[in-house]
Write an enzyme that holds these catalytic residues in place. Sequence first.
Site, PDB file in Angstrom:
ATOM      1  N   ARG A 192      -5.130  10.779   3.946  1.00  0.00           N
ATOM      2  CA  ARG A 192      -4.059  11.638   4.525  1.00  0.00           C
ATOM      3  C   ARG A 192      -2.897  11.806   3.397  1.00  0.00           C
ATOM      4  O   ARG A 192      -2.449  12.732   3.148  1.00  0.00           O
ATOM      5  CB  ARG A 192      -3.401  11.498   5.657  1.00  0.00           C
ATOM      6  CG  ARG A 192      -4.107  11.478   6.947  1.00  0.00           C
ATOM      7  CD  ARG A 192      -3.207  10.866   8.207  1.00  0.00           C
ATOM      8  NE  ARG A 192      -1.986  11.437   7.922  1.00  0.00           N
ATOM      9  CZ  ARG A 192      -1.994  12.878   8.303  1.00  0.00           C
ATOM     10  NH1 ARG A 192      -2.705  13.741   8.553  1.00  0.00           N
ATOM     11  NH2 ARG A 192      -0.753  13.474   7.953  1.00  0.00           N
ATOM     12  N   ILE A 240       8.343   7.072  16.593  1.00  0.00           N
ATOM     13  CA  ILE A 240       7.942   7.822  15.361  1.00  0.00           C
ATOM     14  C   ILE A 240       6.686   8.470  15.732  1.00  0.00           C
ATOM     15  O   ILE A 240       6.498   9.710  15.573  1.00  0.00           O
ATOM     16  CB  ILE A 240       7.756   6.799  14.246  1.00  0.00           C
ATOM     17  CG1 ILE A 240       9.028   5.819  14.049  1.00  0.00           C
ATOM     18  CG2 ILE A 240       7.511   7.431  12.962  1.00  0.00           C
ATOM     19  CD1 ILE A 240      10.132   6.455  13.440  1.00  0.00           C
ATOM     20  N   ASP A 286       4.971   0.333  12.061  1.00  0.00           N
ATOM     21  CA  ASP A 286       3.565  -0.119  11.516  1.00  0.00           C
ATOM     22  C   ASP A 286       3.544  -1.316  11.889  1.00  0.00           C
ATOM     23  O   ASP A 286       2.431  -2.100  11.699  1.00  0.00           O
ATOM     24  CB  ASP A 286       3.724   0.100   9.746  1.00  0.00           C
ATOM     25  CG  ASP A 286       3.439   1.367   9.356  1.00  0.00           C
ATOM     26  OD1 ASP A 286       3.628   1.809   8.255  1.00  0.00           O
ATOM     27  OD2 ASP A 286       3.317   2.399  10.201  1.00  0.00           O
ATOM     28  N   CYS A 303      -4.795  12.130  13.167  1.00  0.00           N
ATOM     29  CA  CYS A 303      -5.265  10.972  13.217  1.00  0.00           C
ATOM     30  C   CYS A 303      -5.201  10.264  14.475  1.00  0.00           C
ATOM     31  O   CYS A 303      -4.640  10.833  15.222  1.00  0.00           O
ATOM     32  CB  CYS A 303      -4.889   9.965  11.841  1.00  0.00           C
ATOM     33  SG  CYS A 303      -3.263   9.511  12.150  1.00  0.00           S
ATOM     34  N   LYS A 326       0.684  -1.145   0.141  1.00  0.00           N
ATOM     35  CA  LYS A 326       0.230  -0.004  -0.018  1.00  0.00           C
ATOM     36  C   LYS A 326       0.920   1.176  -0.069  1.00  0.00           C
ATOM     37  O   LYS A 326       0.669   2.221  -0.798  1.00  0.00           O
ATOM     38  CB  LYS A 326      -0.750   0.101   1.170  1.00  0.00           C
ATOM     39  CG  LYS A 326      -1.382   1.199   1.549  1.00  0.00           C
ATOM     40  CD  LYS A 326      -2.522   1.269   2.876  1.00  0.00           C
ATOM     41  CE  LYS A 326      -1.918   1.611   4.035  1.00  0.00           C
ATOM     42  NZ  LYS A 326      -1.327   3.112   4.476  1.00  0.00           N
ATOM     43  N   ASN A 327       1.923   1.271   0.934  1.00  0.00           N
ATOM     44  CA  ASN A 327       2.574   2.570   1.172  1.00  0.00           C
ATOM     45  C   ASN A 327       3.699   2.822  -0.025  1.00  0.00           C
ATOM     46  O   ASN A 327       4.305   3.835  -0.020  1.00  0.00           O
ATOM     47  CB  ASN A 327       3.278   2.648   2.461  1.00  0.00           C
ATOM     48  CG  ASN A 327       2.343   2.732   3.427  1.00  0.00           C
ATOM     49  OD1 ASN A 327       0.949   3.016   3.313  1.00  0.00           O
ATOM     50  ND2 ASN A 327       2.621   2.636   4.839  1.00  0.00           N
ATOM     51  N   ARG A 369       0.286  14.409  12.999  1.00  0.00           N
ATOM     52  CA  ARG A 369       0.939  14.148  11.661  1.00  0.00           C
ATOM     53  C   ARG A 369       0.879  15.492  10.995  1.00  0.00           C
ATOM     54  O   ARG A 369       0.349  15.981   9.989  1.00  0.00           O
ATOM     55  CB  ARG A 369      -0.267  13.391  10.934  1.00  0.00           C
ATOM     56  CG  ARG A 369      -0.869  12.189  11.717  1.00  0.00           C
ATOM     57  CD  ARG A 369       0.436  10.985  11.598  1.00  0.00           C
ATOM     58  NE  ARG A 369       0.816  10.487  10.366  1.00  0.00           N
ATOM     59  CZ  ARG A 369       0.165   9.374   9.703  1.00  0.00           C
ATOM     60  NH1 ARG A 369      -0.856   8.968  10.269  1.00  0.00           N
ATOM     61  NH2 ARG A 369       0.658   9.114   8.426  1.00  0.00           N
ATOM     62  N   ARG A 375      -8.671  -0.631   4.811  1.00  0.00           N
ATOM     63  CA  ARG A 375      -7.848   0.498   4.473  1.00  0.00           C
ATOM     64  C   ARG A 375      -6.658   0.015   3.956  1.00  0.00           C
ATOM     65  O   ARG A 375      -5.953   0.444   2.757  1.00  0.00           O
ATOM     66  CB  ARG A 375      -7.508   1.563   5.383  1.00  0.00           C
ATOM     67  CG  ARG A 375      -8.768   2.463   5.724  1.00  0.00           C
ATOM     68  CD  ARG A 375      -8.101   3.573   6.570  1.00  0.00           C
ATOM     69  NE  ARG A 375      -7.128   4.174   5.950  1.00  0.00           N
ATOM     70  CZ  ARG A 375      -6.241   4.975   6.519  1.00  0.00           C
ATOM     71  NH1 ARG A 375      -6.478   5.155   7.723  1.00  0.00           N
ATOM     72  NH2 ARG A 375      -5.372   5.572   5.876  1.00  0.00           N
TER      73      ARG A 375
HETATM   74  C1  EPZ Z   1       4.360   6.941   6.279  1.00  0.00           C
HETATM   75  O1  EPZ Z   1       3.540   8.029   7.080  1.00  0.00           O
HETATM   76  C2  EPZ Z   1       3.413   5.945   6.251  1.00  0.00           C
HETATM   77  N1  EPZ Z   1       2.274   6.437   5.631  1.00  0.00           N
HETATM   78  C3  EPZ Z   1       2.987   5.417   7.654  1.00  0.00           C
HETATM   79  O2  EPZ Z   1       2.108   4.234   7.531  1.00  0.00           O
HETATM   80  C4  EPZ Z   1       4.225   5.119   8.536  1.00  0.00           C
HETATM   81  O3  EPZ Z   1       3.820   4.747   9.714  1.00  0.00           O
HETATM   82  C5  EPZ Z   1       5.079   6.287   8.245  1.00  0.00           C
HETATM   83  O4  EPZ Z   1       5.485   6.604   7.036  1.00  0.00           O
HETATM   84  C6  EPZ Z   1       6.374   5.997   9.262  1.00  0.00           C
HETATM   85  O5  EPZ Z   1       7.047   4.879   8.626  1.00  0.00           O
HETATM   86  C7  EPZ Z   1       2.201   6.063   4.132  1.00  0.00           C
HETATM   87  O6  EPZ Z   1       3.386   5.765   3.586  1.00  0.00           O
HETATM   88  C8  EPZ Z   1       1.194   6.462   3.364  1.00  0.00           C
HETATM   89  P1  EPZ Z   1       6.556  10.190   8.368  1.00  0.00           P
HETATM   90  P2  EPZ Z   1       4.128   9.485   6.673  1.00  0.00           P
HETATM   91  O7  EPZ Z   1       6.539  11.675   7.531  1.00  0.00           O
HETATM   92  O8  EPZ Z   1       4.918   9.837   5.758  1.00  0.00           O
HETATM   93  C9  EPZ Z   1       6.465  13.687  11.487  1.00  0.00           C
HETATM   94  C10 EPZ Z   1       0.380   2.772   7.753  1.00  0.00           C
HETATM   95  O9  EPZ Z   1      -0.099   2.258   8.796  1.00  0.00           O
HETATM   96  N2  EPZ Z   1       6.463  14.710  10.472  1.00  0.00           N
HETATM   97  O10 EPZ Z   1       7.870   9.430   8.130  1.00  0.00           O
HETATM   98  O11 EPZ Z   1       3.078  10.494   7.194  1.00  0.00           O
HETATM   99  C11 EPZ Z   1       5.525  12.876  11.785  1.00  0.00           C
HETATM  100  O12 EPZ Z   1       4.421  13.308  12.622  1.00  0.00           O
HETATM  101  C12 EPZ Z   1       0.916   4.288   7.814  1.00  0.00           C
HETATM  102  O13 EPZ Z   1       0.457   2.365   6.634  1.00  0.00           O
HETATM  103  C13 EPZ Z   1       6.485  16.097  10.794  1.00  0.00           C
HETATM  104  O14 EPZ Z   1       6.927  16.333  11.766  1.00  0.00           O
HETATM  105  O15 EPZ Z   1       5.087   9.509   8.233  1.00  0.00           O
HETATM  106  C14 EPZ Z   1       6.296  11.718  12.638  1.00  0.00           C
HETATM  107  O16 EPZ Z   1       6.131  11.988  13.744  1.00  0.00           O
HETATM  108  C15 EPZ Z   1       0.594   4.799   9.405  1.00  0.00           C
HETATM  109  N3  EPZ Z   1       6.229  17.074   9.851  1.00  0.00           N
HETATM  110  C16 EPZ Z   1       7.521  11.289  11.910  1.00  0.00           C
HETATM  111  O17 EPZ Z   1       7.625  12.719  11.207  1.00  0.00           O
HETATM  112  C17 EPZ Z   1       6.142  16.478   8.414  1.00  0.00           C
HETATM  113  O18 EPZ Z   1       6.068  17.496   7.657  1.00  0.00           O
HETATM  114  C18 EPZ Z   1       7.599  10.523  10.753  1.00  0.00           C
HETATM  115  O19 EPZ Z   1       6.492  10.879   9.951  1.00  0.00           O
HETATM  116  C19 EPZ Z   1       5.928  15.122   8.260  1.00  0.00           C
HETATM  117  C20 EPZ Z   1       6.124  14.076   9.099  1.00  0.00           C
END
Ligand code: EPZ
Length: 427
Positions: A92, A338, A316, A116, A22-23, A121, A408
């Site tokens: 999202r 994370i 995840d 969420c 998916k991701n 996020r 999802r």
């Molecule tokens: C991706 O989310 C995945 N989603 C998530 O999977 C996964 O848990 C996550 O990466 C971490 O591996 C998809 O790929 C669609 P991040 P993403 O940006 O990109 C902070 C699932 O279950 N952050 O790596 O949103 C954030 O809050 C989902 O399939 C900022 O502060 O995660 C987090 O603490 C859940 N500002 C950290 O960085 C930003 O602009 C890592 O988030 C972006 C992120």
Amino acid sequence: MDSFIIKGQNKLQGTVKVSGAKNAILPIMIASLLTSGKSILTNVPSLNDLKNTAHLLRFLGAKVETELDQMAIDTVAVHHYVAPYELVNKMRASIYVLGPLLARFKYAEVALPGGCAIGTRPVDLHLMAMEKLGAKIKIEHGYISAECPDGLRGGIIEFPFITVGATANCLMAAVLAKGETLIKNTAQEPDIDSLIDCLILMGAKIEKINKNDLHVIGVDELKPFTMEMIPDRIEAGTLLLAAAITKSSITITNCEPNHLEALLIKMEQAGCRFEISSSLQGDIKQKKANQIKIHPAVSINPVDIVTEPYPGFPTDLQAQFLAYLCLARGKSHIKETIFPDRFMHVSELNRLGADIHVKDGMAIINGVSGFSGAEVMATDLRASATLVLAGLAAEGTTKISRIYHIDRGYEKIEQKLNNLGADIKRC
Ligand code: EPZ
């Protein structure tokens, strides 16, 4: 609203196929906006997140058709540059359209995604990257308005910490920006590697200049692609943990064992053993491993885990592993670095008889002899899979409500598990 009724303590056996990731598919679907033409994705599962992304692409003017595990996206007629709240709110990852729309059309309007169940996020790093590439960003009335009348231009972007989504968004903007871009401290997830492979297939110029940095030379245009999607390491890990928690031996196929190293190491510490092999026939010299057989721990050792960006232990799979450790012989600790609030599943697991306490982003799990079936509620995608695992191991019947979360990210999970011997009814 759908629920699952699970009769616990059935042993699982046999072989199950892992679906496409998916991701990895989400950003690649949106990368099709970077070109005008028909792109084909294969090994695509039927998931609500992907359906919602297809809906968004159609809203922008693209044609999206799926047949079995194949998806065709034709972007010739893309003429709209707004991703509305009602669509972003459902998905999202719609924020990924920001980069491609700016790169191709010099303008984008995307609803600001809300939080969420696993955290606030924020998307500030997505916006920082776009500004570094020359975009002017405004946020008003819950929408991000971004424009770059003279087109994006190359720049230097350094992420303060690893972010999968912002890395993907930044990459998809930089490939069409004028000049060169250096992106430092990028995510290493397989989902990012597969996006890079896809963009290069489209004609982009991207190279890794050391472990965590990417160098991009902008090109004038990109072409449509045909590409097979990588296997879903999170689904694969969830299925292995379903076997481990029910003390069953199963084989998962169409997986990529290299993407699961951090999980397999921790499951071996818990007492599991694995046989990795290839189902590929013929005399391929280096037969590519694509299946894993699990021999479960008879008595589960307690294990300590810290979630980290890839190749560390994936956030995840944190909830699913936590459910498994509820049955360990002793005390385990899980530190979630994370998404520190990603413990909504804990109170539901405690309803099933677990003994878990959470403090400052750390779960302390005192092993118990078993789960006892009860009514519980899913709160987010991975937490719902976790409750299914606990239900499979629980004595008696477990009813899980709000399982729309699970649809999802898992394709027909109850069918896959019932084919292995589980007893799950969707009602
Ligand atoms: C991706 O989310 C995945 N989603 C998530 O999977 C996964 O848990 C996550 O990466 C971490 O591996 C998809 O790929 C669609 P991040 P993403 O940006 O990109 C902070 C699932 O279950 N952050 O790596 O949103 C954030 O809050 C989902 O399939 C900022 O502060 O995660 C987090 O603490 C859940 N500002 C950290 O960085 C930003 O602009 C890592 O988030 C972006 C992120």
